[in-house]
Motif scaffolding. Structure first.
Motif, short mmCIF file in Angstrom:
data_model
loop_
_atom_site.label_atom_id
_atom_site.label_comp_id
_atom_site.label_asym_id
_atom_site.label_seq_id
_atom_site.Cartn_x
_atom_site.Cartn_y
_atom_site.Cartn_z
N GLY A 1 -0.41 -6.78 -1.90
CA GLY A 1 0.61 -7.23 -1.22
C GLY A 1 -0.54 -7.04 0.52
O GLY A 1 -1.59 -6.54 -0.19
N SER A 2 0.12 -6.25 1.81
CA SER A 2 -0.84 -6.03 2.91
C SER A 2 -0.33 -4.92 4.12
O SER A 2 0.64 -5.00 3.77
N GLU B 1 -2.34 6.73 4.81
CA GLU B 1 -1.48 6.81 3.67
C GLU B 1 -0.66 5.88 3.21
O GLU B 1 0.57 5.57 3.27
N TRP B 2 -1.27 4.71 2.89
CA TRP B 2 -0.71 3.45 2.12
C TRP B 2 0.06 3.62 1.11
O TRP B 2 -0.67 4.01 0.34
N CYS B 3 1.49 3.92 0.98
CA CYS B 3 2.05 4.68 -0.61
C CYS B 3 2.90 3.31 -1.08
O CYS B 3 3.78 2.86 -0.42
N GLU C 1 2.85 -5.08 9.94
CA GLU C 1 3.85 -5.26 8.98
C GLU C 1 3.41 -4.29 7.72
O GLU C 1 1.96 -4.44 8.03
N ILE C 2 3.99 -4.29 6.67
CA ILE C 2 3.91 -3.61 5.29
C ILE C 2 4.28 -3.61 4.41
O ILE C 2 5.40 -4.01 4.66
N ASP C 3 4.22 -3.19 2.97
CA ASP C 3 4.84 -4.04 1.75
C ASP C 3 4.16 -2.56 1.16
O ASP C 3 3.52 -1.55 1.18
N ILE D 1 -4.84 -4.94 6.33
CA ILE D 1 -5.64 -4.74 5.20
C ILE D 1 -4.97 -4.95 3.81
O ILE D 1 -3.63 -4.73 3.97
N GLU D 2 -4.94 -5.40 2.52
CA GLU D 2 -4.71 -6.26 1.41
C GLU D 2 -5.45 -5.30 -0.43
O GLU D 2 -5.86 -5.62 -0.34
#
Length: 511
Positions: free
Chosen positions: A452-453, A439-441, A424-426, A393-394
């Motif tokens: 970001g991705s 939840e991507w914060c 990988e996470i930003d 997801i980006e």
């Protein structure tokens, strides 16, 4: 033109919803609608049919008819224009042109019909005005509710802080072998505002946790009685169990983070005598394979004057929007002055704006399906692997002039499959196992951090990861509409003013 009634009926003449604009009995309207299908000539295409007393002006809508019943001497051209407006109103409130859907939203349709016709005569309104009138959105009510919720949160936080202090004091007293302190002055020192009932409830809950029952005298020897502090240990064990299940437990650090996040919406400290709130809310729905299904944005400038000597003023509006927003001024604002010179002032220059009251002087609306208008694009790519799904997801910020704060991208997860394996996470992430969400914060998304991705793996099917929901807060508005200057009506020296800008999410989904 005299419009007797407006109705939505089946092709058999059964009335689903009908609004009469003159005195007419139910038997009369049902008889007219029942006779309507029999009068139509199926061999020809027409938009109206007449009897000796009335005229039916109609438009087919799939399996239904939108029918206007008028007098025979009414203007047929005006009738057809009114019919088109009625037909456009129905899809605004009903997702499908079916009998069940019409019946479910019958009152919404009747309220909208009343905005189109009054006492049998057409009102000079369009579709956007009808929607605005029927929504009856109150900014004052929102402000009141926000203030009340803030007071309740502050009161509850104070309750928890006091309870924690008392619990710590009790534990200290137990260690020193002294009597635990009482709770005599707790209520008077803690109740400082907000909802009294909510605070009393919180007080009872917290104090029940910290009460220490005096131990009765018992003979020496082994005993199965509860020991001091055992209840506190049970509470701690229960909290630890909730944490292990993924439940978010509010702590002092979490409360601090919440208060820091809320600072984005706090008003500026230096509020002048002339203060303006510029607020925008966005509703957006995108397809998972791309394509903007609908995007709607509502904005408003609220003016508040706290000193009556600044009541007779004019606002200089700078509108650099190139997206085609629809602007609408307050009925008491001089529309010609705004159109010619982009100035907001009262129609009567001798009158003053209300003092100590929020007044909406200008509002705007943008509705589009143009993909280039999406402020923040989200692409979610779930692909099946041997033992589950790999999800990529980006995000990408398309409106680079925006600065989005406290961005949370919520991805639903399959239930009962455990936690996802993050690649990988930003930014940061939170996994809620009870609600089955990830939840991507992201604290800030701006031109320097525009993309970001996130990659993770988990058991499931590609459809399990939709709809993706997005929330954010911004102190820059989407439509480039600002108040640059404020002057007196007589053209004297400029007036000092302050501005508070907020861009919020009402609904932001990728289906």
């Amino acid at each position: 033109m005299v419009l007797l009634a407006a109705a939505v009926c089946t092709k058999a003449g059964k009335a689903i919803v009908s609004r009469q604009f003159v005195e007419m009995t139910r038997t009369r309207i049902e008889g007219l609608l029942a006779a309507f299908p029999k009068l139509m000539n199926t061999g020809k295409q027409h938009t109206f049919v007449e009897t000796e007393s009335v005229r039916y002006v109609y438009q087919p809508m799939e399996k239904l008819y939108m029918v206007l019943i008028t007098t025979k001497n009414s203007n047929i051209l005006e009738d057809l224009e009114t019919l088109r407006l009625f037909s456009r109103v129905i899809p605004e409130y009903c997702r499908a042109l079916e009998e069940n859907e019409i019946s479910e939203h019958c009152f919404d349709l009747i309220f909208a019909f009343d905005e189109i016709v009054a006492l049998g005569y057409r009102e000079n309104v369009n579709l956007a005005q009808i929607r605005t009138f029927t929504e009856m959105d109150s900014h004052e009510e929102k402000v009141f509710r926000a203030v009340r919720e803030t007071q309740e949160r502050e009161a509850k936080a104070e309750m928890r802080r006091k309870a924690k202090e008392l619990q710590q004091a009790r534990r200290d007293a137990e260690r020193q072998g002294k009597k635990a302190p009482g709770f005599g002055g707790f209520g008077s020192s803690a109740v400082s505002g907000g909802s009294t009932a909510a605070m009393i409830t919180e007080t009872i809950i917290e104090t029940e946790k910290t009460k220490v029952a005096p131990a009765p005298a018992r003979p020496s020897g082994p005993s199965k009685a509860l020991k001091l502090g055992a209840k506190g240990k049970e509470v701690d064990n229960f909290v630890d169990k909730l944490k292990s299940e993924g439940e978010t437990i509010m702590s002092s650090n979490a409360g601090k983070r919440t208060s820091e996040a809320a600072k984005v919406l706090t008003p500026p400290i230096n509020i002048e005598s002339v203060h303006m709130k510029i607020e925008e809310k966005i509703t957006l729905t995108c397809g998972r394979d791309g394509g903007l299904q609908n995007m709607e944005l509502h904005g408003m400038i609220m003016l508040r004057i706290s000193d009556d000597k600044f009541g007779r003023i004019r606002l200089h509006v700078e509108n650099e929007d190139k997206k085609g927003v629809q602007l609408q001024t307050h009925p008491n604002v001089d529309k010609k002055l705004f159109t010619a010179e982009s100035l907001i002032g009262l129609k009567n220059p001798e009158k003053s704006f209300p003092v100590n009251s929020d007044v909406g002087v200008l509002k705007w609306r943008l509705q589009t399906t143009e993909e280039s208008f999406i402020p923040l694009t989200i692409n979610c790519w779930p692909s099946e692997s041997g033992n589950g799904c790999d999800v990529n997801i980006e995000y990408e910020l398309q409106e680079e002039n925006l600065e989005l704060n406290d961005v949370v991208i919520t991805i639903p997860l399959p239930s009962g499959v455990g936690a996802p394996v993050i690649g990988e996470i930003d930014g940061e992430y939170r996994h809620d196992s009870r609600r089955n969400t990830l939840e991507w914060c992201l604290p800030v998304i701006d031109a320097k951090n525009k993309s970001g991705s996130l990659e993770f793996s988990i058991a499931g099917q590609p459809n399990d990861f939709f709809p993706v929901q997005v929330s954010f807060i911004s102190k820059k508005n989407y439509c480039n509409i600002q108040v640059t200057r404020v002057t007196q009506v007589d053209g004297s020296s400029p007036v000092r003013f302050s501005t508070e800008t907020t861009f919020l999410v009402d609904k932001y989904e990728i289906l």
